[in-house]
Design a protein around this motif. Structure first.
Motif, PDB file in Angstrom:
ATOM      1  N   ARG A  55      62.917  68.375  52.493  1.00 11.43           N
ATOM      2  CA  ARG A  55      62.248  69.675  52.452  1.00 11.43           C
ATOM      3  C   ARG A  55      61.005  69.674  53.331  1.00 11.43           C
ATOM      4  NH1 ARG A  55      62.839  74.114  49.302  1.00 11.43           N
ATOM      5  NH2 ARG A  55      64.464  73.032  48.105  1.00 11.43           N
ATOM      6  N   TYR A  56      60.249  68.599  53.290  1.00 11.49           N
ATOM      7  CA  TYR A  56      59.045  68.469  54.108  1.00 11.49           C
ATOM      8  C   TYR A  56      59.157  67.214  54.960  1.00 11.49           C
ATOM      9  CZ  TYR A  56      57.572  71.614  50.370  1.00 11.49           C
ATOM     10  OH  TYR A  56      57.523  72.642  49.466  1.00 11.49           O
ATOM     11  N   GLY A  57      58.636  67.320  56.182  1.00 10.94           N
ATOM     12  CA  GLY A  57      58.730  66.199  57.094  1.00 10.94           C
ATOM     13  C   GLY A  57      57.771  65.083  56.741  1.00 10.94           C
ATOM     14  N   CYS A  58      58.028  63.929  57.341  1.00 15.38           N
ATOM     15  CA  CYS A  58      57.179  62.767  57.110  1.00 15.38           C
ATOM     16  C   CYS A  58      55.986  62.773  58.067  1.00 15.38           C
ATOM     17  CB  CYS A  58      57.980  61.480  57.289  1.00 15.38           C
ATOM     18  SG  CYS A  58      58.455  61.141  59.008  1.00 15.38           S
ATOM     19  N   VAL A  59      55.030  61.902  57.762  1.00 12.18           N
ATOM     20  CA  VAL A  59      53.927  61.598  58.673  1.00 12.18           C
ATOM     21  C   VAL A  59      54.055  60.138  59.067  1.00 12.18           C
ATOM     22  CG1 VAL A  59      51.431  61.432  58.963  1.00 12.18           C
ATOM     23  CG2 VAL A  59      52.418  63.335  57.653  1.00 12.18           C
ATOM     24  N   MET A  60      54.104  59.880  60.368  1.00 14.08           N
ATOM     25  CA  MET A  60      54.110  58.522  60.898  1.00 14.08           C
ATOM     26  C   MET A  60      52.810  58.316  61.658  1.00 14.08           C
ATOM     27  SD  MET A  60      58.017  58.377  62.332  1.00 14.08           S
ATOM     28  CE  MET A  60      57.875  56.670  62.846  1.00 14.08           C
ATOM     29  N   ASP A  61      52.017  57.361  61.197  1.00 17.52           N
ATOM     30  CA  ASP A  61      50.724  57.103  61.834  1.00 17.52           C
ATOM     31  C   ASP A  61      50.596  55.607  62.124  1.00 17.52           C
ATOM     32  OD1 ASP A  61      47.909  58.118  62.501  1.00 17.52           O
ATOM     33  OD2 ASP A  61      47.483  56.453  61.143  1.00 17.52           O
ATOM     34  N   ASN A  62      50.327  55.281  63.380  1.00 23.47           N
ATOM     35  CA  ASN A  62      50.160  53.895  63.813  1.00 23.47           C
ATOM     36  C   ASN A  62      51.383  53.052  63.444  1.00 23.47           C
ATOM     37  OD1 ASN A  62      48.663  51.768  65.090  1.00 23.47           O
ATOM     38  ND2 ASN A  62      48.247  50.923  63.066  1.00 23.47           N
ATOM     39  N   VAL A  63      52.556  53.553  63.809  1.00 22.87           N
ATOM     40  CA  VAL A  63      53.800  52.825  63.596  1.00 22.87           C
ATOM     41  C   VAL A  63      54.253  52.239  64.934  1.00 22.87           C
ATOM     42  CG1 VAL A  63      56.236  53.034  62.961  1.00 22.87           C
ATOM     43  CG2 VAL A  63      54.486  54.231  61.633  1.00 22.87           C
ATOM     44  N   THR A  64      54.538  50.955  64.944  1.00 22.50           N
ATOM     45  CA  THR A  64      55.051  50.284  66.138  1.00 22.50           C
ATOM     46  C   THR A  64      56.553  50.093  65.995  1.00 22.50           C
ATOM     47  OG1 THR A  64      52.972  49.101  66.540  1.00 22.50           O
ATOM     48  CG2 THR A  64      54.955  48.173  67.524  1.00 22.50           C
ATOM     49  N   ILE A  65      57.297  50.510  67.016  1.00 30.11           N
ATOM     50  CA  ILE A  65      58.743  50.282  67.060  1.00 30.11           C
ATOM     51  C   ILE A  65      59.057  49.602  68.384  1.00 30.11           C
ATOM     52  CG2 ILE A  65      61.039  51.293  66.908  1.00 30.11           C
ATOM     53  CD1 ILE A  65      59.875  53.676  65.503  1.00 30.11           C
ATOM     54  N   ARG A  66      59.827  48.522  68.296  1.00 30.76           N
ATOM     55  CA  ARG A  66      60.082  47.706  69.481  1.00 30.76           C
ATOM     56  C   ARG A  66      61.547  47.252  69.488  1.00 30.76           C
ATOM     57  NH1 ARG A  66      55.508  44.299  69.000  1.00 30.76           N
ATOM     58  NH2 ARG A  66      54.296  45.604  70.413  1.00 30.76           N
ATOM     59  N   HIS A  67      62.210  47.422  70.621  1.00 29.74           N
ATOM     60  CA  HIS A  67      63.544  46.867  70.870  1.00 29.74           C
ATOM     61  C   HIS A  67      64.624  47.505  69.990  1.00 29.74           C
ATOM     62  CE1 HIS A  67      61.547  42.833  72.369  1.00 29.74           C
ATOM     63  NE2 HIS A  67      61.040  43.932  72.928  1.00 29.74           N
ATOM     64  N   THR A  68      64.648  48.825  69.905  1.00 25.34           N
ATOM     65  CA  THR A  68      65.711  49.485  69.150  1.00 25.34           C
ATOM     66  C   THR A  68      67.046  49.358  69.881  1.00 25.34           C
ATOM     67  OG1 THR A  68      65.416  51.629  70.216  1.00 25.34           O
ATOM     68  CG2 THR A  68      64.085  51.188  68.241  1.00 25.34           C
ATOM     69  N   ALA A  69      68.117  49.563  69.124  1.00 25.38           N
ATOM     70  CA  ALA A  69      69.466  49.578  69.687  1.00 25.38           C
ATOM     71  C   ALA A  69      70.073  50.971  69.628  1.00 25.38           C
ATOM     72  CB  ALA A  69      70.354  48.596  68.926  1.00 25.38           C
ATOM     73  N   ASP A  70      69.296  51.922  69.173  1.00 23.17           N
ATOM     74  CA  ASP A  70      69.790  53.292  68.994  1.00 23.17           C
ATOM     75  C   ASP A  70      68.588  54.220  69.182  1.00 23.17           C
ATOM     76  OD1 ASP A  70      71.405  55.558  68.115  1.00 23.17           O
ATOM     77  OD2 ASP A  70      72.711  54.048  67.240  1.00 23.17           O
ATOM     78  N   TRP A 128      56.903  67.735  60.267  1.00 23.94           N
ATOM     79  CA  TRP A 128      56.757  66.307  60.549  1.00 23.94           C
ATOM     80  C   TRP A 128      55.668  66.043  61.588  1.00 23.94           C
ATOM     81  CZ3 TRP A 128      57.548  65.426  65.635  1.00 23.94           C
ATOM     82  CH2 TRP A 128      58.375  66.314  66.333  1.00 23.94           C
ATOM     83  N   VAL A 129      55.064  64.865  61.488  1.00 22.21           N
ATOM     84  CA  VAL A 129      53.999  64.453  62.415  1.00 22.21           C
ATOM     85  C   VAL A 129      54.247  63.012  62.843  1.00 22.21           C
ATOM     86  CG1 VAL A 129      51.535  63.956  62.679  1.00 22.21           C
ATOM     87  CG2 VAL A 129      52.262  65.999  61.428  1.00 22.21           C
ATOM     88  N   VAL A 130      54.224  62.768  64.139  1.00 19.97           N
ATOM     89  CA  VAL A 130      54.267  61.421  64.708  1.00 19.97           C
ATOM     90  C   VAL A 130      52.995  61.263  65.531  1.00 19.97           C
ATOM     91  CG1 VAL A 130      55.478  59.857  66.260  1.00 19.97           C
ATOM     92  CG2 VAL A 130      56.786  61.391  64.776  1.00 19.97           C
ATOM     93  N   GLN A 131      52.102  60.366  65.101  1.00 17.69           N
ATOM     94  CA  GLN A 131      50.827  60.251  65.815  1.00 17.69           C
ATOM     95  C   GLN A 131      50.378  58.789  65.908  1.00 17.69           C
ATOM     96  OE1 GLN A 131      48.161  62.692  63.477  1.00 17.69           O
ATOM     97  NE2 GLN A 131      47.806  61.113  61.942  1.00 17.69           N
ATOM     98  N   ASN A 132      49.695  58.504  67.005  1.00 15.39           N
ATOM     99  CA  ASN A 132      49.066  57.191  67.225  1.00 15.39           C
ATOM    100  C   ASN A 132      50.067  56.051  67.152  1.00 15.39           C
ATOM    101  OD1 ASN A 132      46.572  58.639  67.185  1.00 15.39           O
ATOM    102  ND2 ASN A 132      46.567  58.500  64.945  1.00 15.39           N
ATOM    103  N   CYS A 133      51.310  56.311  67.541  1.00 16.08           N
ATOM    104  CA  CYS A 133      52.346  55.292  67.462  1.00 16.08           C
ATOM    105  C   CYS A 133      52.510  54.576  68.801  1.00 16.08           C
ATOM    106  CB  CYS A 133      53.670  55.917  67.023  1.00 16.08           C
ATOM    107  SG  CYS A 133      53.635  56.516  65.315  1.00 16.08           S
ATOM    108  N   ARG A 134      53.051  53.363  68.712  1.00 18.36           N
ATOM    109  CA  ARG A 134      53.231  52.523  69.888  1.00 18.36           C
ATOM    110  C   ARG A 134      54.700  52.103  69.929  1.00 18.36           C
ATOM    111  NH1 ARG A 134      49.961  46.810  70.800  1.00 18.36           N
ATOM    112  NH2 ARG A 134      50.569  46.435  72.963  1.00 18.36           N
ATOM    113  N   TRP A 135      55.428  52.630  70.892  1.00 13.82           N
ATOM    114  CA  TRP A 135      56.868  52.411  70.949  1.00 13.82           C
ATOM    115  C   TRP A 135      57.218  51.807  72.305  1.00 13.82           C
ATOM    116  CZ3 TRP A 135      58.600  57.671  68.377  1.00 13.82           C
ATOM    117  CH2 TRP A 135      58.221  57.630  67.027  1.00 13.82           C
ATOM    118  N   GLU A 136      57.748  50.566  72.271  1.00 14.35           N
ATOM    119  CA  GLU A 136      57.911  49.775  73.490  1.00 14.35           C
ATOM    120  C   GLU A 136      59.328  49.215  73.607  1.00 14.35           C
ATOM    121  OE1 GLU A 136      53.344  47.979  73.658  1.00 14.35           O
ATOM    122  OE2 GLU A 136      54.965  46.739  72.839  1.00 14.35           O
TER     123      GLU A 136
END
Length: 639
Positions: free
Chosen positions: A335-350, A439-447
């Motif tokens: 019903r309501y979106g998530c908040v992602m703050d300072n989340v690092t994601i690295r080497h996804t396969a999808d 939803w909010v995606v902020q201050n994230c580091r995706w490499e």
């Protein structure tokens, strides 16, 4: 412009609880610099006796949690250490998680905190090839729970990876020395998920080679067979990857990042898992949680949502020779979106992240009743639907808006609306209150990630993030099939993009509004704001925006667009402006800066600008000047 961004933020934050707001306001720790080497350790190793002790400790986790929860305590402290669990089991169609939290509900004023700082949860998952995948940690029908500080990993690697020792062009195969801890399987299903990821010896993903996957799936391997001296041959299914490694124009365009050589690496997908799954839940907070499970992604599905992911890490275990680790997010039908703050994601396969709902295809109508086609993917929506929910009905073929209605009641796939349903006989229904709104995606580091950030619902905000070496792009799409929605009211601001979608012709940000018949701009994507971003080395134009309306593209810095296309594909016709608007209306473009030291861009015939290319557009303003309506362009030819 700033007001729209603020409204998107407030939409998400309005549904956070006091403890979530407190955690969100907590200063984040500095990001640790990531370093990869084949010569680093394999990761923690345990004797069988140690594993048995960890299993005994694992058996005590749920009793410890339940005792504290049922006593009314504010939380529970799981002592630092290693805890070991088995794998999922099934009761009919219901999965039983090895570490599963079910029906743990508190009110917003009395949340329950599971503090697992310093604790590692190990899961003994078998190495059977996906699909299907495994499950690790699950929250089902939970509310106002915080999981803090846990590390989630699996007992075996679950993928095959190692250093390239030989390249056999004629045999269409790569020899690898498997990394420590890797067990090479003997059977292979041959499905689309059986693909590999080429990377440099320092861990950088060879991002231009994603061109071998998108739409053509030429990164699939056939099987892996023994060679000699402990090495193995990765046998490719098709020859295109090997041919690309010997393409002089390709290497001229991308340098060493566009190819793999002896000494570089391959990571081959084999298993997968749902590492953290939030089902039919609300206001769950993951704070400082790290996941290292190979292709072990987090997901949210159904329920009120409004989850918070703060200071989390998804990727390979730092300080080891592991390249593949956890995967990206799936957020659907909350019903309501998530908040992602300072989340690092690295080497996804999808995909890095998906935000969307599920379309309901109308089967029949009668009076005020609508019957939808049976579709298991709709069950999270139907379980959480309630009177007053809004539905938007769109013609399933041509995309025109047929009207909106409110839900009065429902039983399974039969809905009762507040008005006559006759006009909706040829429709598909968009559940506006079950699309992760706000939803909010902020201050994230995706490499060094494989695929896209897919946005199919709004409002939403991407702010202050860094995207480095990403195979695909930020993609807004109306998705007129199974999954989707209409991603209007999206703001993308103050982000940095470096080598994002650097393959030929491709943009770092794409919007594609379309109907099921492929027609552009119906239904449109509205009120899109892209401002203050820096985009360096996209393969084609930095932005390709199709079918947007009432939108703003302002104050972005675009460095070296289209260069890679011209060098890698010198015989292709290509669009040569920094920003493309197609089949779009009422868009303001101003204050954007183009850096083009090698002079690869060209002025557009209608805008007379290297910054902005136009294709079948109306009412476009560039730097304060209203431009003539633009005719449709001929589609560039690729050779």
């Amino acid at each position: 412009m700033l007001l729209t961004a603020l409204l998107a933020t407030v939409s998400a934050l309005d549904h956070l609880t006091p403890i979530q707001r407190e955690i969100l306001a907590t200063p984040s720790p500095p990001s640790a610099e990531y370093r990869f080497s084949f010569d680093l350790p394999a990761g923690p190793q345990f004797t069988e006796a140690e594993k048995e002790t960890q299993r005994e400790l694992g058996q005590g986790v749920m009793p410890m949690v339940m005792k504290a929860f049922e006593s009314g305590a504010e939380g529970v402290r799981i002592p630092p250490g290693d805890y070991r669990f088995g794998q999922e089991r099934w009761q009919g169609a219901k999965v039983i998680y090895p570490l599963g939290f079910e029906n743990l509900q508190r009110d917003a004023a009395h949340p329950f905190v599971i503090d697992a700082t310093g604790a590692t949860f190990w899961f003994d998952l078998d190495d059977k090839q996906m699909p299907p995948g495994h499950r690790c940690v699950g929250f089902r029908n939970c509310r106002n729970i915080v999981l803090r500080g846990a590390i989630i990993d699996r007992g075996t690697r679950g993928c095959i990876e190692g250093r390239i020792t030989r390249i056999d062009r004629e045999g269409n195969r790569f020899e690898i020395q498997p990394s420590p801890g890797v067990v090479v399987p003997t059977s292979y299903k041959g499905a689309d998920e059986q693909r590999l990821f080429p990377f440099k010896s320092d861990g950088r993903f060879c991002v231009p080679l994603y061109d071998m996957q998108a739409g053509v799936r030429k990164l699939r391997y056939k099987d892996i067979t023994p060679s000699e001296g402990g090495c193995y041959w990765v046998n490719m299914l098709e020859p295109q990857l090997m041919e690309r490694l010997h393409d002089a124009n390709w290497e001229r365009a991308y340098g060493d990042l566009g190819v793999v050589r002896v000494g570089d690496g391959l990571s081959c997908l084999y298993t997968g898992a749902g590492a953290i799954v939030l089902d039919d839940s609300a206001n769950i907070t993951l704070h400082g949680v790290s996941v290292y499970v190979a292709k072990g992604g987090p997901s949210e599905s159904g329920g009120d949502g409004a989850h918070l992911w703060k200071d989390c890490y998804f990727g390979p275990r730092p300080g080891t020779s592991q390249w593949k680790g956890a995967d990206g997010f799936l957020c659907r039908s909350t019903r309501y979106g998530c908040v992602m703050d300072n989340v690092t994601i690295r080497h996804t396969a999808d995909d890095l992240q998906n935000f969307h709902g599920i379309w309901g295809k109308v089967k029949s109508v009668s009076g005020k009743q609508v019957t939808l086609e049976t579709n298991g993917a709709l069950l999270p929506t139907l379980r959480n639907a309630r009177p007053g929910d809004r539905l938007r009905f769109i013609h399933r073929k041509n995309g025109t808006l047929l009207g909106e209605a409110k839900l009065i009641s429902h039983h399974d796939y039969q809905l009762t609306l507040d008005q006559d349903a006759t006009p909706f006989a040829e429709a598909q229904a968009e559940w506006l209150d079950h699309e992760c709104a706000g939803w909010v995606v902020q201050n994230c580091r995706w490499e060094d990630n494989f695929q896209r950030l897919l946005i199919m619902s709004g409002p939403g905000l991407v702010r202050g993030c860094t995207f480095t070496r990403m195979g695909s792009n930020i993609s807004l799409n109306t998705g007129m099939g199974l999954v989707g929605g209409i991603p209007s009211d999206i703001t993308i601001t103050d982000n940095t993009f470096i080598d994002v979608s650097s393959r030929p012709h491709q943009p770092a940000i794409v919007a594609h509004a379309h109907n099921a018949q492929g027609g552009f701009g119906i239904p449109p994507i509205e009120r899109l704001i892209i401002t203050g971003n820096t985009i360096t080395r996209s393969g084609g134009p930095a932005m390709n925006l199709i079918g947007i309306q009432d939108s703003r593209i302002e104050n972005n810095v675009i460095d070296s667009p289209v260069r890679a296309t011209l060098l890698a594909r010198p015989n292709d016709e290509t669009d040569r402006q920094a920003i493309l608007l197609r089949h779009s209306t009422r868009v303001t473009v101003k204050g954007n800066t183009l850096i083009d030291p090698e002079n690869h861009t060209q002025p557009d015939a209608t805008s007379n600008s290297r910054v902005l290319g136009l294709d079948a557009t109306k009412e476009i303003t560039l730097d304060g000047n209203k431009l003539p309506d633009a005719p449709a362009r001929a589609k560039p030819k690729k050779k």
